[in-house]
Design a protein around this motif. Structure first.
Motif, PDB file in Angstrom:
ATOM      1  N   ARG A  64       5.038 -10.470  -6.045  1.00  0.00           N
ATOM      2  CA  ARG A  64       4.440 -10.448  -7.383  1.00  0.00           C
ATOM      3  C   ARG A  64       5.482 -10.521  -8.502  1.00  0.00           C
ATOM      4  O   ARG A  64       5.147 -10.739  -9.647  1.00  0.00           O
ATOM      5  CB  ARG A  64       3.585  -9.188  -7.569  1.00  0.00           C
ATOM      6  N   LEU A 109       2.909  -1.490   5.856  1.00  0.00           N
ATOM      7  CA  LEU A 109       3.407  -0.163   5.503  1.00  0.00           C
ATOM      8  C   LEU A 109       3.355   0.822   6.683  1.00  0.00           C
ATOM      9  O   LEU A 109       4.302   1.593   6.912  1.00  0.00           O
ATOM     10  CB  LEU A 109       2.574   0.371   4.316  1.00  0.00           C
ATOM     11  N   GLY A 141      -5.364   2.053  -2.035  1.00  0.00           N
ATOM     12  CA  GLY A 141      -6.119   2.837  -1.070  1.00  0.00           C
ATOM     13  C   GLY A 141      -6.895   3.879  -1.865  1.00  0.00           C
ATOM     14  O   GLY A 141      -6.304   4.608  -2.665  1.00  0.00           O
ATOM     15  N   LYS A 200      -7.963  -0.924  -0.453  1.00  0.00           N
ATOM     16  CA  LYS A 200      -8.278  -1.993  -1.414  1.00  0.00           C
ATOM     17  C   LYS A 200      -9.753  -2.422  -1.395  1.00  0.00           C
ATOM     18  O   LYS A 200     -10.074  -3.586  -1.124  1.00  0.00           O
ATOM     19  CB  LYS A 200      -7.354  -3.186  -1.164  1.00  0.00           C
ATOM     20  N   ALA A 241      -4.435   6.270  -3.907  1.00  0.00           N
ATOM     21  CA  ALA A 241      -3.162   6.684  -3.305  1.00  0.00           C
ATOM     22  C   ALA A 241      -2.055   5.971  -4.072  1.00  0.00           C
ATOM     23  O   ALA A 241      -2.044   4.745  -4.156  1.00  0.00           O
ATOM     24  CB  ALA A 241      -3.132   6.268  -1.842  1.00  0.00           C
ATOM     25  N   THR A 259      -3.242   3.483   5.692  1.00  0.00           N
ATOM     26  CA  THR A 259      -4.593   3.985   5.409  1.00  0.00           C
ATOM     27  C   THR A 259      -5.417   4.071   6.688  1.00  0.00           C
ATOM     28  O   THR A 259      -6.136   5.052   6.909  1.00  0.00           O
ATOM     29  CB  THR A 259      -5.283   3.048   4.385  1.00  0.00           C
TER      30      THR A 259
HETATM   31  C1  G1P Z   1       0.122   0.397  -0.548  1.00  0.00           C
HETATM   32  C2  G1P Z   1      -0.948   1.161   0.235  1.00  0.00           C
HETATM   33  C3  G1P Z   1      -2.111   1.537  -0.694  1.00  0.00           C
HETATM   34  C4  G1P Z   1      -1.577   2.311  -1.896  1.00  0.00           C
HETATM   35  C5  G1P Z   1      -0.471   1.493  -2.606  1.00  0.00           C
HETATM   36  C6  G1P Z   1       0.173   2.340  -3.690  1.00  0.00           C
HETATM   37  O1  G1P Z   1      -0.380  -0.855  -0.911  1.00  0.00           O
HETATM   38  O2  G1P Z   1      -1.409   0.374   1.307  1.00  0.00           O
HETATM   39  O3  G1P Z   1      -3.051   2.322  -0.001  1.00  0.00           O
HETATM   40  O4  G1P Z   1      -2.625   2.612  -2.779  1.00  0.00           O
HETATM   41  O5  G1P Z   1       0.560   1.109  -1.697  1.00  0.00           O
HETATM   42  O6  G1P Z   1       1.086   1.603  -4.439  1.00  0.00           O
HETATM   43  P1  G1P Z   1       0.564  -2.091  -1.383  1.00  0.00           P
HETATM   44  O7  G1P Z   1       0.764  -1.913  -2.850  1.00  0.00           O
HETATM   45  O8  G1P Z   1       1.830  -1.985  -0.604  1.00  0.00           O
HETATM   46  O9  G1P Z   1      -0.213  -3.333  -1.062  1.00  0.00           O
END
Ligand code: G1P
Length: 294
Positions: free
Chosen positions: A17, A110, A175, A198, A210, A238
């Motif tokens: 991103r 993750l 999450g 998500k 989260a 998650t």
């Molecule tokens: C991850 C987790 C997600 C959390 C987020 C926080 O997602 O999978 O549950 O809410 O980080 O930044 P990512 O941002 O890596 O897609």
């Protein structure tokens, strides 16, 4: 109960991103003003009582290792040139904490990245901090977000997911947790019935997301191993947590205080720059004047 002395920081993600900035530079090395975001995360862990840190990296992230390594040559040159304050900064950065590194060889998500740290934790409970979420500690309480989650772990003896409420429009980026009782959302710490990764707004069980702060016991590794890849080929933490929720101690959430910035996107980054600048004694007055003028 065993103390939380260790933290894992997953930093192997691709930083898509923030391209093109992240083409050759790890997103974790992008700074807020003059401090790389990963250093802010490490600092929060230290301020929360963490002694040992494991950073999970990929091959293209080796500048993170260099950043936390002492650099005596640079210190020497800076001292010779009369720039002691910069030499001190270099020294401090190279001696922040005991930091180890491990490679996540494949981008499997993750859950998998956290699983890479199993041996290193030596069965001790541990914290996880995600680099995309930087939290400015609440000025009134002075308790870092991670420390609040650690305290919730000591209180509940269960794994903790750090959360904050988020705007409806961004629910599908996170999450999202579901408390056992809806009215529990008025408490700081509450037990979880479920968590959805998500979700679309219409399927979201709450607006509490989260935000990159977790406390785990060693049991999480068994649940990670039992977790299958999702549609995008990633093992989600998650999904492992959802399995853990079915055990006796379950999983709790801690609503942490502090201003949190999503550094995975442009807007979050700009907001962080402005707020950190306003707190920086060297430039705060000038930046206030500049913002007023604009
Ligand atoms: C991850 C987790 C997600 C959390 C987020 C926080 O997602 O999978 O549950 O809410 O980080 O930044 P990512 O941002 O890596 O897609």
């Amino acid at each position: 109960m065993r103390k939380i002395n260790k933290a894992i920081i997953p930093a192997a993600g691709m930083g898509t991103r923030l391209l093109p900035a992240t083409k050759a530079i790890p997103k974790e090395m992008l700074p807020i003003i003059n401090v790389p975001t990963i250093q802010l995360i490490v600092q929060e862990a230290i301020n929360s009582g963490i002694k040992n840190i494991l950073i999970v990296i990929s091959k293209s992230k080796e500048s993170i290792i260099s950043h936390f390594r002492p650099n005596k040559d640079l210190e020497k040159i800076l001292i010779q040139r009369g720039k002691k304050q910069y030499a001190d900064l270099v020294k401090k950065t190279g001696n922040l904490a005991k930091i180890d590194f491990i490679y996540q060889k494949k981008p499997l998500g993750l859950g998998h990245a956290i699983g890479c740290g199993q041996k290193w934790t030596k069965n001790e409970p541990f914290a996880v901090l995600l680099g995309d979420d930087v939290v400015l500690t609440d000025k009134k309480s002075h308790v870092p977000a991670l420390k609040q989650c650690i305290n919730a772990f000591y209180k509940t003896n269960s794994c903790i997911v750090g959360v904050q409420p988020v705007a409806r429009e961004v629910i599908s980026k996170y999450g999202i947790v579901k408390p056992v009782n809806k009215k529990d959302l008025s408490k700081k710490v509450f037990k979880l019935a479920d968590m959805v990764e998500k979700p679309e707004i219409k399927d979201a069980p709450s607006n509490y997301a989260a935000l990159g702060r977790y406390i785990f016991t060693k049991d999480i590794f068994n649940f990670i191993k039992k977790t299958k890849k999702d549609k995008s080929g990633e093992i989600q933490i998650t999904d492992a947590l959802r399995k853990m929720m079915k055990t006796k101690n379950g999983v709790h959430s801690c609503i942490f205080s502090g201003t949190r910035y999503d550094l995975g996107n442009k807007l979050g980054m700009v907001k962080a720059f402005i707020d950190f600048a306003l707190q920086d004694s060297e430039i705060s007055n000038s930046i206030k004047k500049y913002l007023k003028k604009k």
